[in-house]
Design a protein around this motif. Structure first.
Motif, PDB file in Angstrom:
ATOM      1  N   GLY A   1       0.773  -1.237   0.000  1.00  0.00           N
ATOM      2  CA  GLY A   1       0.000   0.000   0.000  1.00  0.00           C
ATOM      3  C   GLY A   1       0.800   1.280   0.000  1.00  0.00           C
ATOM      4  O   GLY A   1       0.404   2.264  -0.608  1.00  0.00           O
ATOM      5  N   TYR A   2       1.945   1.278   0.664  1.00  0.00           N
ATOM      6  CA  TYR A   2       2.655   2.558   0.761  1.00  0.00           C
ATOM      7  C   TYR A   2       3.385   2.958  -0.514  1.00  0.00           C
ATOM      8  O   TYR A   2       3.918   4.057  -0.597  1.00  0.00           O
ATOM      9  CB  TYR A   2       3.600   2.626   1.963  1.00  0.00           C
ATOM     10  CG  TYR A   2       4.427   1.429   2.281  1.00  0.00           C
ATOM     11  CD1 TYR A   2       4.556   1.032   3.607  1.00  0.00           C
ATOM     12  CD2 TYR A   2       5.100   0.717   1.313  1.00  0.00           C
ATOM     13  CE1 TYR A   2       5.328  -0.052   3.950  1.00  0.00           C
ATOM     14  CE2 TYR A   2       5.869  -0.362   1.646  1.00  0.00           C
ATOM     15  CZ  TYR A   2       5.979  -0.746   2.964  1.00  0.00           C
ATOM     16  OH  TYR A   2       6.745  -1.826   3.299  1.00  0.00           O
TER      17      TYR A   2
ATOM     18  N   SER B   1       2.843   6.782   0.684  1.00  0.00           N
ATOM     19  CA  SER B   1       1.885   6.828   1.790  1.00  0.00           C
ATOM     20  C   SER B   1       2.541   6.126   2.966  1.00  0.00           C
ATOM     21  O   SER B   1       3.377   5.242   2.774  1.00  0.00           O
ATOM     22  CB  SER B   1       0.584   6.110   1.426  1.00  0.00           C
ATOM     23  OG  SER B   1      -0.062   6.742   0.341  1.00  0.00           O
TER      24      SER B   1
ATOM     25  N   HIS C   1       2.633  -3.728   7.088  1.00  0.00           N
ATOM     26  CA  HIS C   1       3.505  -2.726   6.487  1.00  0.00           C
ATOM     27  C   HIS C   1       4.613  -2.300   7.436  1.00  0.00           C
ATOM     28  O   HIS C   1       4.424  -2.247   8.649  1.00  0.00           O
ATOM     29  CB  HIS C   1       2.693  -1.496   6.050  1.00  0.00           C
ATOM     30  CG  HIS C   1       1.824  -1.748   4.878  1.00  0.00           C
ATOM     31  ND1 HIS C   1       0.567  -2.251   4.988  1.00  0.00           N
ATOM     32  CD2 HIS C   1       2.054  -1.581   3.559  1.00  0.00           C
ATOM     33  CE1 HIS C   1       0.036  -2.390   3.781  1.00  0.00           C
ATOM     34  NE2 HIS C   1       0.931  -1.985   2.891  1.00  0.00           N
TER      35      HIS C   1
ATOM     36  N   GLN D   1      -1.392   5.585   7.249  1.00  0.00           N
ATOM     37  CA  GLN D   1      -2.372   6.063   6.263  1.00  0.00           C
ATOM     38  C   GLN D   1      -3.036   4.895   5.544  1.00  0.00           C
ATOM     39  O   GLN D   1      -4.257   4.876   5.363  1.00  0.00           O
ATOM     40  CB  GLN D   1      -1.699   6.961   5.217  1.00  0.00           C
ATOM     41  CG  GLN D   1      -1.311   8.329   5.682  1.00  0.00           C
ATOM     42  CD  GLN D   1      -0.526   9.074   4.612  1.00  0.00           C
ATOM     43  OE1 GLN D   1       0.403   8.533   4.019  1.00  0.00           O
ATOM     44  NE2 GLN D   1      -0.892  10.319   4.369  1.00  0.00           N
ATOM     45  N   VAL D   2      -2.225   3.932   5.139  1.00  0.00           N
ATOM     46  CA  VAL D   2      -2.749   2.768   4.414  1.00  0.00           C
ATOM     47  C   VAL D   2      -3.726   2.001   5.293  1.00  0.00           C
ATOM     48  O   VAL D   2      -4.844   1.678   4.880  1.00  0.00           O
ATOM     49  CB  VAL D   2      -1.598   1.857   3.930  1.00  0.00           C
ATOM     50  CG1 VAL D   2      -2.132   0.556   3.362  1.00  0.00           C
ATOM     51  CG2 VAL D   2      -0.740   2.585   2.899  1.00  0.00           C
ATOM     52  N   HIS D   3      -3.344   1.742   6.525  1.00  0.00           N
ATOM     53  CA  HIS D   3      -4.192   0.938   7.415  1.00  0.00           C
ATOM     54  C   HIS D   3      -5.477   1.682   7.786  1.00  0.00           C
ATOM     55  O   HIS D   3      -6.532   1.055   7.895  1.00  0.00           O
ATOM     56  CB  HIS D   3      -3.399   0.497   8.641  1.00  0.00           C
ATOM     57  CG  HIS D   3      -2.447  -0.606   8.333  1.00  0.00           C
ATOM     58  ND1 HIS D   3      -2.396  -1.788   9.046  1.00  0.00           N
ATOM     59  CD2 HIS D   3      -1.500  -0.734   7.362  1.00  0.00           C
ATOM     60  CE1 HIS D   3      -1.466  -2.574   8.537  1.00  0.00           C
ATOM     61  NE2 HIS D   3      -0.908  -1.942   7.512  1.00  0.00           N
TER      62      HIS D   3
ATOM     63  N   VAL E   1      -4.575   4.714  -2.631  1.00  0.00           N
ATOM     64  CA  VAL E   1      -4.783   3.845  -1.458  1.00  0.00           C
ATOM     65  C   VAL E   1      -6.264   3.799  -1.112  1.00  0.00           C
ATOM     66  O   VAL E   1      -6.824   2.731  -0.843  1.00  0.00           O
ATOM     67  CB  VAL E   1      -3.947   4.324  -0.249  1.00  0.00           C
ATOM     68  CG1 VAL E   1      -4.338   3.571   1.017  1.00  0.00           C
ATOM     69  CG2 VAL E   1      -2.463   4.166  -0.524  1.00  0.00           C
TER      70      VAL E   1
END
Length: 195
Positions: free
Chosen positions: A113-114, A152, A142, A156-158, A121
């Motif tokens: 995701g990052y 990201s 992550h 932020q992703v989570h 995202v």
């Protein structure tokens, strides 16, 4: 440099992240497997399978497992890692632009995701929620530390992945964040009639 170009460069050498040799990676795989609340999953998907080391271990817990990655060279290695796992299907794909059909009762997003900007995202998170079965689990893991290629943060992703889902578990240490979400998931104790 695009994400695809970055991975093309990184994967000029075999196993650049040392998935096979580092204790950090072996421990992360063990944590991933230990956090899965069910013993068995019908139809699973691993995004960012890289060289297939985790894929081979996940396959033992799944009836069917789709493993995708952006980089073609990693999929060659993943095929070697999973050659004895007929329930694994490998595919090259760029996410969130390319998306598999069907729904999954387990989706594992590890270290992916990052690399996406925040808006991508959010788009990916919505698609992931739509790809979960009613009893499905989304697991994300992550690295917590900033690095130059990250667009990201892990947090932020989570946060984006968690929207609209209930947290099933959370593990965090100084280096990684691992969380799982779903809707109406039973705990291990509940599913075994212990409470």
């Amino acid at each position: 440099m695009s994400v695809a170009e970055y991975f093309e460069q990184i994967y000029q050498e075999p196993d650049p992240f040392q998935y096979r040799d580092r204790w950090y990676e072996a421990r992360k795989r063990a944590l991933t497997l230990a956090c899965l609340p069910r013993q068995r999953y019908r139809n699973a998907w691993e995004l960012g399978c890289s060289n297939g080391v985790l894929t081979a271990e996940l396959a033992g817990r799944c009836d069917a497992l789709l493993a995708t990655d952006l980089n073609a060279a990693t999929l060659v290695e993943a095929a070697a890692s999973t050659y004895d796992r007929p329930n694994v299907r490998l595919a090259q794909a760029r996410h969130p632009e390319e998306w598999p059909e069907g729904r999954f009762d387990l989706i594992v997003v590890s270290e992916v995701g990052y690399y996406l900007p925040p808006q991508a995202v959010v788009e990916m998170a919505a698609k992931l929620r739509g790809s979960l079965t009613d009893d499905g689990l989304l697991l994300a893991c992550h690295w917590l530390h900033p690095f130059s290629e990250a667009r990201s943060s892990a947090v932020q992703v989570h946060r984006a992945f968690a929207r609209g889902l209930e947290e099933a578990f959370c593990y965090q240490d100084a280096d990684l964040l691992m969380q799982g979400w779903g809707t109406g998931l039973a705990s291990v104790a509940q599913s075994e009639g212990l409470r």
